[in-house]
Design a protein around this motif. Sequence first.
Motif, PDB file in Angstrom:
ATOM      1  N   GLN A  38       0.829  -1.203   0.000  1.00  6.03           N
ATOM      2  CA  GLN A  38       0.000   0.000   0.000  1.00  6.03           C
ATOM      3  C   GLN A  38       0.864   1.253   0.000  1.00  6.03           C
ATOM      4  OE1 GLN A  38      -2.146  -0.839   3.566  1.00  6.03           O
ATOM      5  NE2 GLN A  38      -3.942  -1.627   2.485  1.00  6.03           N
ATOM      6  N   SER A  39       1.970   1.215   0.720  1.00  6.03           N
ATOM      7  CA  SER A  39       2.861   2.374   0.796  1.00  6.03           C
ATOM      8  C   SER A  39       3.549   2.644  -0.532  1.00  6.03           C
ATOM      9  CB  SER A  39       3.907   2.136   1.881  1.00  6.03           C
ATOM     10  OG  SER A  39       4.821   3.179   1.924  1.00  6.03           O
ATOM     11  N   ALA A  40       3.846   1.604  -1.291  1.00 10.59           N
ATOM     12  CA  ALA A  40       4.553   1.769  -2.555  1.00 10.59           C
ATOM     13  C   ALA A  40       3.663   2.336  -3.647  1.00 10.59           C
ATOM     14  CB  ALA A  40       5.133   0.438  -3.009  1.00 10.59           C
ATOM     15  N   GLY A  41       2.371   2.148  -3.549  1.00 11.00           N
ATOM     16  CA  GLY A  41       1.470   2.690  -4.565  1.00 11.00           C
ATOM     17  C   GLY A  41       0.860   1.598  -5.418  1.00 11.00           C
ATOM     18  N   PRO A  42      -0.183   1.955  -6.183  1.00  8.44           N
ATOM     19  CA  PRO A  42      -0.918   0.941  -6.946  1.00  8.44           C
ATOM     20  C   PRO A  42      -0.138   0.365  -8.122  1.00  8.44           C
ATOM     21  CG  PRO A  42      -1.767   3.123  -7.424  1.00  8.44           C
ATOM     22  CD  PRO A  42      -0.767   3.269  -6.315  1.00  8.44           C
ATOM     23  N   ASP A  43       0.768   1.120  -8.728  1.00  6.05           N
ATOM     24  CA  ASP A  43       1.495   0.604  -9.880  1.00  6.05           C
ATOM     25  C   ASP A  43       2.945   0.243  -9.537  1.00  6.05           C
ATOM     26  OD1 ASP A  43       1.255   3.348  -9.497  1.00  6.05           O
ATOM     27  OD2 ASP A  43       2.161   3.820 -11.413  1.00  6.05           O
ATOM     28  N   ALA A  44       3.194  -0.123  -8.284  1.00  4.91           N
ATOM     29  CA  ALA A  44       4.532  -0.504  -7.852  1.00  4.91           C
ATOM     30  C   ALA A  44       4.846  -1.921  -8.311  1.00  4.91           C
ATOM     31  CB  ALA A  44       4.644  -0.423  -6.340  1.00  4.91           C
ATOM     32  N   VAL A  45       6.123  -2.170  -8.533  1.00  6.61           N
ATOM     33  CA  VAL A  45       6.592  -3.488  -8.963  1.00  6.61           C
ATOM     34  C   VAL A  45       7.432  -4.084  -7.836  1.00  6.61           C
ATOM     35  CG1 VAL A  45       7.969  -4.720 -10.669  1.00  6.61           C
ATOM     36  CG2 VAL A  45       6.623  -2.733 -11.355  1.00  6.61           C
ATOM     37  N   PHE A  46       7.142  -5.341  -7.509  1.00  7.28           N
ATOM     38  CA  PHE A  46       7.884  -6.049  -6.477  1.00  7.28           C
ATOM     39  C   PHE A  46       8.500  -7.299  -7.071  1.00  7.28           C
ATOM     40  CE2 PHE A  46       5.127  -3.454  -3.948  1.00  7.28           C
ATOM     41  CZ  PHE A  46       5.881  -3.139  -2.841  1.00  7.28           C
ATOM     42  N   VAL A  47       9.711  -7.621  -6.622  1.00  2.00           N
ATOM     43  CA  VAL A  47      10.406  -8.826  -7.040  1.00  2.00           C
ATOM     44  C   VAL A  47      10.724  -9.620  -5.778  1.00  2.00           C
ATOM     45  CG1 VAL A  47      12.485  -9.712  -8.136  1.00  2.00           C
ATOM     46  CG2 VAL A  47      11.427  -7.649  -9.015  1.00  2.00           C
ATOM     47  N   GLU A  48      10.519 -10.932  -5.829  1.00  2.00           N
ATOM     48  CA  GLU A  48      10.826 -11.762  -4.669  1.00  2.00           C
ATOM     49  C   GLU A  48      12.255 -12.286  -4.784  1.00  2.00           C
ATOM     50  OE1 GLU A  48       9.249 -15.745  -2.431  1.00  2.00           O
ATOM     51  OE2 GLU A  48       7.804 -14.478  -3.477  1.00  2.00           O
ATOM     52  N   ILE A  49      13.055 -11.990  -3.773  1.00  2.00           N
ATOM     53  CA  ILE A  49      14.447 -12.425  -3.719  1.00  2.00           C
ATOM     54  C   ILE A  49      14.663 -13.133  -2.394  1.00  2.00           C
ATOM     55  CG2 ILE A  49      16.857 -11.710  -3.726  1.00  2.00           C
ATOM     56  CD1 ILE A  49      16.002  -9.244  -5.327  1.00  2.00           C
ATOM     57  N   ASN A  50      14.980 -14.397  -2.464  1.00  2.00           N
ATOM     58  CA  ASN A  50      15.216 -15.220  -1.255  1.00  2.00           C
ATOM     59  C   ASN A  50      14.074 -15.105  -0.256  1.00  2.00           C
ATOM     60  OD1 ASN A  50      17.651 -16.199  -2.180  1.00  2.00           O
ATOM     61  ND2 ASN A  50      18.850 -14.611  -1.175  1.00  2.00           N
ATOM     62  N   GLY A  51      12.850 -15.095  -0.735  1.00  2.00           N
ATOM     63  CA  GLY A  51      11.692 -15.049   0.135  1.00  2.00           C
ATOM     64  C   GLY A  51      11.298 -13.663   0.603  1.00  2.00           C
ATOM     65  N   LEU A  52      12.024 -12.636   0.197  1.00  2.00           N
ATOM     66  CA  LEU A  52      11.696 -11.265   0.571  1.00  2.00           C
ATOM     67  C   LEU A  52      11.170 -10.520  -0.643  1.00  2.00           C
ATOM     68  CD1 LEU A  52      14.832 -10.314   2.683  1.00  2.00           C
ATOM     69  CD2 LEU A  52      12.568 -10.890   3.528  1.00  2.00           C
ATOM     70  N   GLU A  53      10.137  -9.725  -0.440  1.00  2.00           N
ATOM     71  CA  GLU A  53       9.613  -8.906  -1.523  1.00  2.00           C
ATOM     72  C   GLU A  53      10.363  -7.576  -1.550  1.00  2.00           C
ATOM     73  OE1 GLU A  53       5.395  -8.618  -0.964  1.00  2.00           O
ATOM     74  OE2 GLU A  53       5.090 -10.250  -2.378  1.00  2.00           O
ATOM     75  N   VAL A  54      10.982  -7.279  -2.671  1.00  2.00           N
ATOM     76  CA  VAL A  54      11.786  -6.067  -2.824  1.00  2.00           C
ATOM     77  C   VAL A  54      11.088  -5.150  -3.815  1.00  2.00           C
ATOM     78  CG1 VAL A  54      14.036  -5.156  -3.507  1.00  2.00           C
ATOM     79  CG2 VAL A  54      13.888  -7.355  -2.340  1.00  2.00           C
ATOM     80  N   HIS A  55      10.908  -3.896  -3.432  1.00  2.00           N
ATOM     81  CA  HIS A  55      10.280  -2.905  -4.314  1.00  2.00           C
ATOM     82  C   HIS A  55      11.303  -2.482  -5.354  1.00  2.00           C
ATOM     83  CE1 HIS A  55       8.973   1.392  -5.173  1.00  2.00           C
ATOM     84  NE2 HIS A  55       7.993   0.635  -5.638  1.00  2.00           N
TER      85      HIS A  55
END
Length: 96
Positions: A38-55
């Motif tokens: 929610q903090s990153a915004g509606p069109d934010a992209v996240f990538v999962e690296i070693n089980g962590l979601e990175v913006h």
Amino acid sequence: MKTTIKLLGYGLLTVLVALLVVPFLLPQSGSGTLDHRQSAGPDAVFVEINGLEVHVQHTPYTGADSNPPLLVLLDPIRTHCDDKINVFQRTSRDFR
């Protein structure tokens, strides 16, 4: 008798500290705080690296060089993403 009073005092101090500190460590669902998506915004992209979601925020390279540098910024501070957008824009401008 003194030992009992001392143990009761330590127990009371432990309970008091727990009551004052633990609520600040637990997230409250109705507190109005935003999670990371929610903090990153509606069109934010996240990538999962070693089980962590990175913006991830990608800024296209517009320099003359055909081999653009890769710049990865990792920030451990959890603040609102809008605060970092200016930093990203300045950094991308400086590395062109």
